[in-house]
Each structure stands twice: as C-alpha cells, then as structure tokens.
Scaffold this active site. Structure first.
Site, PDB file in Angstrom:
ATOM      1  N   LYS A  83      28.361 -45.487 -52.927  1.00 22.19           N
ATOM      2  CA  LYS A  83      27.662 -46.247 -53.959  1.00 22.19           C
ATOM      3  C   LYS A  83      26.520 -45.381 -54.458  1.00 22.19           C
ATOM      4  CE  LYS A  83      28.150 -50.587 -54.864  1.00 22.19           C
ATOM      5  NZ  LYS A  83      29.411 -51.150 -55.236  1.00 22.19           N
TER       6      LYS A  83
HETATM    7  N1  GLU Z   1      31.332 -51.536 -58.164  1.00 27.08           N
HETATM    8  C1  GLU Z   1      32.577 -52.163 -57.873  1.00 27.08           C
HETATM    9  C2  GLU Z   1      32.580 -52.677 -56.443  1.00 27.08           C
HETATM   10  O1  GLU Z   1      31.558 -52.916 -55.876  1.00 27.08           O
HETATM   11  C3  GLU Z   1      33.770 -51.307 -58.235  1.00 27.08           C
HETATM   12  C4  GLU Z   1      33.879 -50.008 -57.513  1.00 27.08           C
HETATM   13  C5  GLU Z   1      34.991 -49.120 -58.031  1.00 27.08           C
HETATM   14  O2  GLU Z   1      35.723 -49.545 -58.906  1.00 27.08           O
HETATM   15  O3  GLU Z   1      35.078 -47.984 -57.542  1.00 27.08           O
HETATM   16  O4  GLU Z   1      33.602 -52.919 -55.872  1.00 27.08           O
END
Ligand code: GLU
Length: 419
Positions: free
Chosen positions: A107
C-alpha cells in the site's frame, strides 16, 4: 514498538494475533509473517500555482515478497501515515492470498488534503510521487492501484510518468487505469460490484426477498457508489447513503443512478436534495437488511456494533470494524452475517489482477468475461470462508484471514529461509 506502531497498525497486529493463536503458529514464526518486508518514505516537493513550493510526505510499504510482486492501492488523504499504510499492506496480503492471487500485499499513500490543492497541483504531486517510487516499484516488483482519494486519472499520470522514464509505454506498472490507456473494462465497477454480488448471495441464502430488502451505504466514492448501484440494480431499496459532506435518507429508496450522475458532476452528494438530509452519525445504526461501510477504517467500534440494526454487514472499506467491535459481532453472529473486508472488497484487486494479466499479454477481454471471472473467484473464496468458519467454529473474519495467512505461511515454509 516498531516504526509502524499506531492505532491502525495495532489493529492489524491484534487481528493477526487472533489468527496466529487459532492456527497455533509458533511465536518465533509470527514476526516473519507479520512485519512488512520493506518500506520507503519520500518527500514530494511540487510547485504550487502561486509559485511557492510545497512538500508532501509519501510512503509505500511492501508486506511480503513470497508469492510474486506486491500489489495494492495508493491513497491520498490527510490521515495517511506509515502505520496506516503498513496495516493496509498487511490486509492486502491476506486478501490476495484468500482469493488466490499471485501477489504479496502493498500500500502507498501521500498525506495531503485534496480540498487544498488544485487539479494541476494534484497532477504534479501524482507524477512526483511516482517518480520518487521508481527505484522501489516495477511490473514484476510492486504494482500500484487506486485507493481512497486517487482515481483513474491519477493512475494514468503514474503510468505515464513511469513510462517516460523507461522510454516506452509500460501499462502493466499500475492497474485501475482508464480503459483508453491500458485499463480493463469492469475495473472501475469491480469493487462495488463485488460487494453487491456477495451481499445478494447472502440475502438469497437467508431467504430474504431482494425486492423487499433495504440497504444503507456509508461512503459514496468509487466503492460506495458502485456498491449502491449494484444493490439498486439487484432490486434493493438503498434507503440511505453518506459521504464527507453529509447524508441522505429516503424510506422509499434513493434514485442511485441520478445520485451517481450528481456526484460525478459536483464531486459529492451535497446539493442533490434539500428534503432528504439526515444525521450522518445515525447512518450506521439505521434499520436495514444490508449495511455497507465503504468510507474509512475503524468506523464500527464496540458501541456501534452493539447498536447495528442490519442483517448483513458487507465491509466495502478496509478495516472498518475494530477488534473490540469484532467481539460484539461474534456474540451477534446469528443476527448479523458478516462479509469481512478482505473478502467483501476483494473484487477490486481481483480485477486489477485481470488488468495486469491483460496488459502483460496485450490481449483484452470483454466486460462480461471480466465480471464472470470476478464473481467466480469471489464465490469460491466465499464458499471456502463459510466452510472454514463452520468446521472450525470461528467467526467469518477469523476464517477468511486464517485462509490467507495459511497460504502465505505455506509458501514461506516450502521456500525456506534464505540463506
Ligand atoms: N485499493 C484497493 C484495495 O484496497 C485495490 C487494490 C488493487 O487493485 O491493487 O483492495
């Protein structure tokens, strides 16, 4: 204490302790599974429109590298700090493993109040963030995606910036891009659609008639709005929604397509109606069949959990429920069916995976194929979670996380510890 310690990271640690105890993971193995592999903190200087210079702090945390590249969104929000980003990276790991994607979790984020910067400044910040990340990411190292406060446009700027440095177009460096720039059909809708699909499935299993059912959605960003739309299309009445500007309530059911058009044009639900205003503090405890928290983490604490008045709790956000609230939900599990975040919102990363695969192959799918495959993966993970919860006599969250943790652990054990 670690550099990540703080309320959100501590929540991820507490949740992991429950799973590790349940799986009887030896104590000397736990830090290896839990602590992020690596993290980068950057400062992003940009020119403001008035000619001054502003500096924003940004982060990226890669949780584990055991199964392949890392994967996860980048959030632009004032609350961002390295602990929050680390917790979200850890949750991405359990989520990807649960649904069977060949990724570790990651993240990223920038601490910024988006209401205080212009569109041009946002582009500068997005490009500078990606430029600073170049030594740390790559299509086979770490693949970014949208999260709170970022969208397809930001992903296009990320992709363009990375590509300019490589001297060629590298669409597979990020997912959640516009379809015109290597994105996949069905990604924009994927997370909310998945939430609605799983909620519908639970309602059917509980023999609740969809057309008499009601839903309440907290948050009207990408996840909340498409979850509301999906539920509306499945025949439910969406009786209340909220965003950072306030809440709307209509017993007869809100016109979700019209509300989405309004939010698309004005950036929020504010101004949609003068009559339907409602106290956002009451939203989560409204009586409804499906409650979708799709805004922030830690909005359901023990007190809210005691007062929830829903049949199905479909967690669209990451980490909306605190460990204290989980203890309450555990006691109320016959009344409230929990679809935990790492399953409920996993449609987003599942379709991100499809986007990455399509970009690598330069072979693009129809939207029906994307959605059919998404639902197939969600249904498979749902079945595994429900079976595991029944067999082990554990709550759904514990079951979902146990499956994810177990898969990461198995890969670590078979690969061994280097050197
Ligand atoms: N931010 C989204 C999540 O928390 C999507 C992450 C992604 O598509 O890589 O799952």
């Amino acid at each position: 204490m670690t550099v990540y310690s703080g309320p959100v990271f501590d929540m991820a640690v507490n949740q992991f302790a429950v799973i590790a105890d349940h799986l009887s993971i030896p104590h000397d193995e736990r830090d290896r599974l839990l602590l992020p592999k690596r993290a980068l903190t950057i400062s992003c200087p940009i020119h403001r429109d008035d000619g001054s210079i502003a500096v924003f702090e940004g982060y990226r945390v890669q949780h584990h590298l055991t199964l392949g590249p890392t994967k996860g969104g980048t959030r632009f929000a004032p609350s961002v700090d390295i602990g929050e980003v680390a917790a979200l990276a850890i949750w991405m790991s359990w989520k990807c493993a649960l649904v069977g994607l060949p990724y570790g979790g990651a993240k990223g984020g920038v601490r910024v109040d988006l209401s205080s910067i212009s569109k041009r400044e946002l582009e500068s910040l997005s490009r500078r963030y990606m430029q600073e990340m170049i030594p740390f990411v790559g299509p086979h190292i770490d693949v970014m995606a949208p999260d709170m406060g970022t969208n397809e446009q930001v992903m296009a700027w990320f992709m363009d910036t990375y590509s300019m440095y490589q001297g060629r177009t590298v669409t597979e460096i990020v997912t959640g891009k516009p379809v015109s720039s290597g994105g996949t059909l069905g990604r924009r809708e994927a997370t909310g659609r998945g939430v609605a699909h799983l909620a519908r499935r639970v309602l059917k299993e509980l023999a609740i008639d969809l057309t008499n059912a009601t839903a309440v959605v907290q948050g009207f960003g990408n996840v909340g709005s498409y979850a509301a739309l999906g539920l509306h299309q499945f025949g439910l009445k969406v009786i209340a929604v909220s965003d950072h500007t306030g809440a709307l309530h209509d017993k007869a059911g809100l016109d979700i397509p019209a509300l989405m058009r309004h939010a698309g044009e004005h950036g929020s639900i504010a101004g949609f109606s003068n009559e339907l205003h409602f106290d956002p503090a009451q939203l989560l405890t409204l009586a409804c069949d499906v409650l979708v928290p799709a805004a922030m983490e830690r909005v359901i604490d023990a007190n809210v959990a005691k007062n929830l008045n829903c049949r199905v709790l479909a967690e669209g956000a990451n980490g909306p429920t605190t460990p204290d609230a989980d203890l309450v939900l555990q006691k109320r599990q016959d009344e409230i069916f929990l679809i935990p975040d790492i399953l409920c919102n996993s449609g987003g990363v599942v379709v991100s995976y499809f986007e990455w695969v399509q970009d690598l192959q330069q072979l693009f799918w129809e939207e029906e194929e994307v959605t059919r495959r998404e639902y197939h993966i969600l249904d498979r993970a749902f079945d595994q979670m429900v079976t595991r919860a029944r067999v082990d006599k554990i709550p759904h969250r514990t079951a979902a996380m146990a499956i994810g943790v177990e898969k990461v652990r198995a890969a670590k054990i078979t690969r061994g510890l280097f050197p």
